[in-house]
Design a protein around this motif. Structure first.
Motif, short mmCIF file in Angstrom:
data_model
loop_
_atom_site.label_atom_id
_atom_site.label_comp_id
_atom_site.label_asym_id
_atom_site.label_seq_id
_atom_site.Cartn_x
_atom_site.Cartn_y
_atom_site.Cartn_z
N GLN A 229 0.79 -1.26 -0.12
CA GLN A 229 0.07 0.13 0.04
C GLN A 229 0.86 1.38 -0.06
O GLN A 229 0.57 2.43 -0.75
CB GLN A 229 -0.88 -0.07 1.18
CG GLN A 229 -1.85 -1.22 1.33
CD GLN A 229 -2.61 -1.13 0.04
OE1 GLN A 229 -3.76 -0.52 -0.19
NE2 GLN A 229 -2.62 -2.09 -0.97
N PHE A 426 -7.01 2.52 -7.56
CA PHE A 426 -8.16 1.31 -7.46
C PHE A 426 -7.29 0.26 -6.75
O PHE A 426 -7.99 -0.61 -6.06
CB PHE A 426 -8.63 0.95 -8.83
CG PHE A 426 -9.60 1.66 -9.19
CD1 PHE A 426 -11.23 1.54 -8.85
CD2 PHE A 426 -9.67 2.81 -10.20
CE1 PHE A 426 -12.10 2.40 -9.36
CE2 PHE A 426 -10.55 3.70 -10.75
CZ PHE A 426 -11.97 3.58 -10.23
N LYS A 427 -6.09 0.24 -6.76
CA LYS A 427 -5.31 -0.81 -6.20
C LYS A 427 -5.10 -0.40 -4.44
O LYS A 427 -4.62 -1.38 -3.85
CB LYS A 427 -4.03 -0.92 -6.66
CG LYS A 427 -3.80 -1.55 -8.27
CD LYS A 427 -2.58 -1.77 -8.78
CE LYS A 427 -2.60 -2.29 -10.09
NZ LYS A 427 -3.41 -3.54 -10.26
N TYR A 428 -5.33 0.62 -4.17
CA TYR A 428 -5.18 1.00 -2.76
C TYR A 428 -6.66 0.62 -2.02
O TYR A 428 -7.74 1.03 -2.38
CB TYR A 428 -5.05 2.44 -2.65
CG TYR A 428 -4.60 2.78 -1.02
CD1 TYR A 428 -3.50 2.75 -0.64
CD2 TYR A 428 -5.90 3.26 -0.33
CE1 TYR A 428 -3.23 3.33 0.67
CE2 TYR A 428 -5.45 3.71 0.94
CZ TYR A 428 -4.08 3.81 1.58
OH TYR A 428 -3.98 4.05 2.71
N HIS A 429 -6.45 -0.27 -1.01
CA HIS A 429 -7.75 -0.83 -0.37
C HIS A 429 -7.90 -0.39 1.17
O HIS A 429 -8.51 -1.27 1.61
CB HIS A 429 -7.71 -2.14 -0.57
CG HIS A 429 -6.63 -2.83 -0.06
ND1 HIS A 429 -6.22 -3.18 1.37
CD2 HIS A 429 -5.57 -3.69 -0.58
CE1 HIS A 429 -5.17 -3.75 1.39
NE2 HIS A 429 -4.88 -4.07 0.26
N THR A 431 -9.40 1.23 3.69
CA THR A 431 -10.95 2.14 3.93
C THR A 431 -10.66 2.44 5.38
O THR A 431 -10.00 1.91 6.17
CB THR A 431 -11.89 1.39 3.47
OG1 THR A 431 -12.35 0.20 4.38
CG2 THR A 431 -12.00 1.06 2.22
N SER A 434 -11.46 -0.75 7.28
CA SER A 434 -10.44 -1.86 7.37
C SER A 434 -9.40 -0.97 8.15
O SER A 434 -8.60 -1.78 8.87
CB SER A 434 -9.78 -2.07 5.93
OG SER A 434 -9.39 -0.73 5.60
#
Length: 467
Positions: A229, A426-429, A431, A434
């Protein structure tokens, strides 16, 4: 959820630090290239090489400063002391960078290299601690995001001052000698930055204590690379900065040559972008309270690409009104992501701590700073080479070919970088939901480390306690 809430005064103080930082960032992004070609008298190709060489120095100084932050702690904390002790050198370096000695070309080029390197090194010494401090002011993601909103609001105020006040003061104080005018005007900005750093020092506090990683630099680097990330954020930082700086650097040329404006129109055009960005800071903070911050990040940057194409094909030379409208829209949309980006770096660091079992903070923040300055260096090189490629001549009547190139550099070229930036996001997740789980795991890690430390001090092996 953490109760480490920040007062309005502390958020303002935190924001004042970025206002000081942006005296340099805004001048480097918006006026330094124009200053070097049209005021200082350097060739675009020489400027391109200058910007690239200085970034090689950053490759050493940025990670080094991050490591120093991890290893050195004082009674004021790890980060705040640099706001106090580097404030005056910071202001002086800004003044020297915008000083134009009456020397021959080669001597002036040496002066440009010397002062640009100086301001960059001092900038690193104070900026790495600044972007790191939010992680220890609070561990509350909402508070970090709110503080980032204050920070970037004040950053745009600084940009506004650099773009509208500096050209006006330079003309008023310099008269026919614009070089002297710019020196005086930027000297005033440097003095203001000094006072702002001191205000930041006295109004902020470091509250959150993390276990500092003491592993060798190579080991820390390997751990950082395993943080996927953080890798995404650093890559996005490079790409986004390239687009942002290309647009900002060529805006002065666009207003002067493509729109055919004078100094007042130049100031107004640059200020339009800054005002739009300033309003964007406010809007972003409001929107992220009601809408997913990651979606806003992604789609705003893709939208910048679309708006940039529209501006290129619809605005013709001299079409001032439409140019102002579209430039305002692009500048507004592009900065919707900024508070989000600077607030989630700490989250990526915490994610890496949980994933790898070790916290790599200083090197992570130093790496992001280097990514930003690497983007600035690449963008500066690209701008210099493109101006050369499109046959730009300072102060001359530009050909249609040159004007088309300037228009491309303001719109389509940076727009492509922002579209790529939004797509990569879009590859960063991580939130908000989370991240709450990550924080819970961090608390467990901190608790276990504390127990192990107590057992070690008591002469009990961790394994014995477990049994």
């Amino acid at each position: 959820m953490s109760t480490n809430k920040l007062s309005v005064l502390e958020k303002v103080g935190y924001g004042s630090g970025d206002m000081a930082v942006n005296v340099v960032i805004s001048s480097m992004m918006l006026i330094i290239t124009y200053f070097y070609t049209d005021i200082f008298g350097l060739k675009p190709a020489d400027i391109a090489i200058l910007f690239l060489v200085v970034r090689l120095i950053d490759a050493v100084t940025d990670p080094l400063m991050g490591i120093i932050n991890d290893k050195v702690s004082t009674r004021w904390g790890r980060y705040r002391p640099y706001f106090l002790f580097m404030a005056v050198p910071f202001g002086i370096s800004v003044f020297l960078t915008f000083s134009t000695p009456d020397w021959d070309y080669n001597s002036k080029l040496i002066w440009a290299y010397s002062t640009y390197i100086l301001v960059t090194v001092i900038f690193t010494a104070v900026t790495i601690p600044y972007i790191s401090i939010i992680g220890v002011m609070t561990d509350n993601p909402k508070e970090r995001l709110s503080a980032a909103g204050y920070r970037l609001f004040f950053a745009k105020v600084a940009a506004f001052m650099v773009t509208i006040i500096v050209p006006i003061l330079a003309e008023a104080w310099g008269g026919d000698n614009l070089a002297k005018g710019y020196q005086s005007a930027m000297g005033l900005m440097g003095a203001m930055a000094t006072l702002l750093f001191l205000f930041c020092f006295f109004t902020t506090r470091e509250r959150v204590a993390y276990q500092v990683e003491t592993k060798p630099i190579i080991t820390q680097f390997k751990l950082l690379i395993r943080n996927d990330q953080w890798q995404i954020l650093s890559t996005i930082c490079v790409i986004g900065t390239i687009g942002y700086v290309i647009r900002g650097s060529v805006a002065a040329y666009y207003a002067t040559y493509y729109l055919g404006g004078d100094a007042k129109l130049l100031s107004a055009f640059l200020s339009t972008g800054v005002v739009a960005a300033l309003l964007s800071m406010i809007a972003s903070t409001w929107i992220t309270k009601r809408f997913c911050k990651l979606k806003l990040f992604r789609y705003s940057q893709i939208g910048v690409g679309l708006l940039s194409v529209i501006m290129f094909f619809t605005v013709q030379p001299g079409d001032v009104a439409l140019a102002f409208v579209l430039y305002f829209l692009i500048s507004f949309v592009v900065d919707l992501h900024a508070p989000i980006f600077w607030s989630i770096i700490s989250e990526a660091v915490d994610y890496g701590t949980v994933k790898n079992g070790h916290r790599v903070s200083g090197l992570a923040f130093g790496g992001i700073s280097f990514a930003q300055k690497a983007g600035m260096g690449i963008a500066g090189f690209v701008v210099g080479m493109l101006l050369t490629y499109f046959d730009y001549e300072a102060g001359a009547v530009q050909s249609e070919y040159t004007l088309t190139g300037i228009a491309l550099m303001l719109t389509v070229i940076p727009g492509a970088f922002h579209t790529l930036m939004g797509s990569l996001m879009f590859k960063y997740h991580i939130t908000d939901s989370s991240y709450e789980k990550i924080k819970a795991q961090l608390d467990d890690i901190t608790y276990n480390e504390s127990i192990d430390q107590q057992q070690t001090q008591s002469g009990i092996k961790p394994t014995e306690a477990t049994v």
